[in-house]
Write a protein that holds these residues in place. Structure first.
Motif, PDB file in Angstrom:
ATOM      1  N   LYS A  85      63.029 -60.882  67.351  1.00  0.00           N
ATOM      2  CA  LYS A  85      64.195 -60.306  68.035  1.00  0.00           C
ATOM      3  C   LYS A  85      63.809 -59.011  68.755  1.00  0.00           C
ATOM      4  CE  LYS A  85      68.904 -58.702  67.191  1.00  0.00           C
ATOM      5  NZ  LYS A  85      69.964 -58.553  66.188  1.00  0.00           N
ATOM      6  N   ASP A 117      71.978 -66.762  69.574  1.00  0.00           N
ATOM      7  CA  ASP A 117      72.721 -65.879  68.672  1.00  0.00           C
ATOM      8  C   ASP A 117      72.032 -64.532  68.446  1.00  0.00           C
ATOM      9  OD1 ASP A 117      74.470 -68.031  68.438  1.00  0.00           O
ATOM     10  OD2 ASP A 117      73.570 -68.732  66.562  1.00  0.00           O
ATOM     11  N   CYS A 119      69.248 -63.200  70.240  1.00  0.00           N
ATOM     12  CA  CYS A 119      68.641 -62.509  71.379  1.00  0.00           C
ATOM     13  C   CYS A 119      69.529 -62.411  72.614  1.00  0.00           C
ATOM     14  CB  CYS A 119      67.328 -63.190  71.756  1.00  0.00           C
ATOM     15  SG  CYS A 119      66.111 -63.118  70.424  1.00  0.00           S
ATOM     16  N   GLY A 120      70.699 -63.034  72.598  1.00  0.00           N
ATOM     17  CA  GLY A 120      71.648 -62.862  73.686  1.00  0.00           C
ATOM     18  C   GLY A 120      71.496 -63.767  74.893  1.00  0.00           C
ATOM     19  N   ARG A 122      72.082 -67.186  77.040  1.00  0.00           N
ATOM     20  CA  ARG A 122      73.208 -68.119  77.093  1.00  0.00           C
ATOM     21  C   ARG A 122      72.724 -69.444  77.658  1.00  0.00           C
ATOM     22  NH1 ARG A 122      75.065 -68.292  82.377  1.00  0.00           N
ATOM     23  NH2 ARG A 122      74.513 -66.512  83.657  1.00  0.00           N
TER      24      ARG A 122
END
Length: 132
Positions: A85, A117, A119-120, A122
């Motif tokens: 992460k 979830d 590391c952001g 999409r």
């Protein structure tokens, strides 16, 4: 255990080759990472502990606004400590600082939770052609 993270950190071919073999479960090969990193990468992030290299991620780019995450690796002995992460957070910030507008990644299904979830990233539509 203290972990240090560095953008464009010094790294030896043998270190990355060993981590790559461990992370992607293949035989050790002697690839020339130094040449590839300096020619094709926006940068890379290294993670080190007292023993040595425990994490690595490469950020390649198009020279303009698109950057791509490649070869996210964390040593087995150092997993589940947030190293992956943090590698991605540093890569994201440095890509932003370089003026990139988009950071892309592709991955196997079992890594969805990590990338989406933790590391952001999409979900997006993308395409792929297997060349060999």
């Amino acid at each position: 255990m203290t972990i240090t993270f560095e953008w464009r950190g010094a790294v030896k071919n043998e270190e990355i080759n060993q981590l790559h073999a461990e992370g992607f479960d293949h035989e050790y090969v002697e690839d020339d990472w130094s040449d590839v990193l300096w020619r094709l990468s926006l940068g890379w992030v290294t993670a080190r502990d007292d023993v040595g290299l425990v994490g690595f991620v490469n950020v390649i780019w198009d020279g303009h606004v698109h950057a791509f995450i490649e070869d996210t690796l964390v040593a087995h002995r150092a997993r589940r400590q947030g190293i992956g992460k943090t590698l991605l957070a540093v890569a994201t910030e440095q890509s932003r600082k370089a003026g990139c507008e988009w950071l892309h990644v592709d991955f196997d299904d079992h890594l969805k939770s990590f990338y989406f979830d933790s590391c952001g990233f999409r979900p997006t539509n993308a395409g792929l052609i297997q060349l060999r």
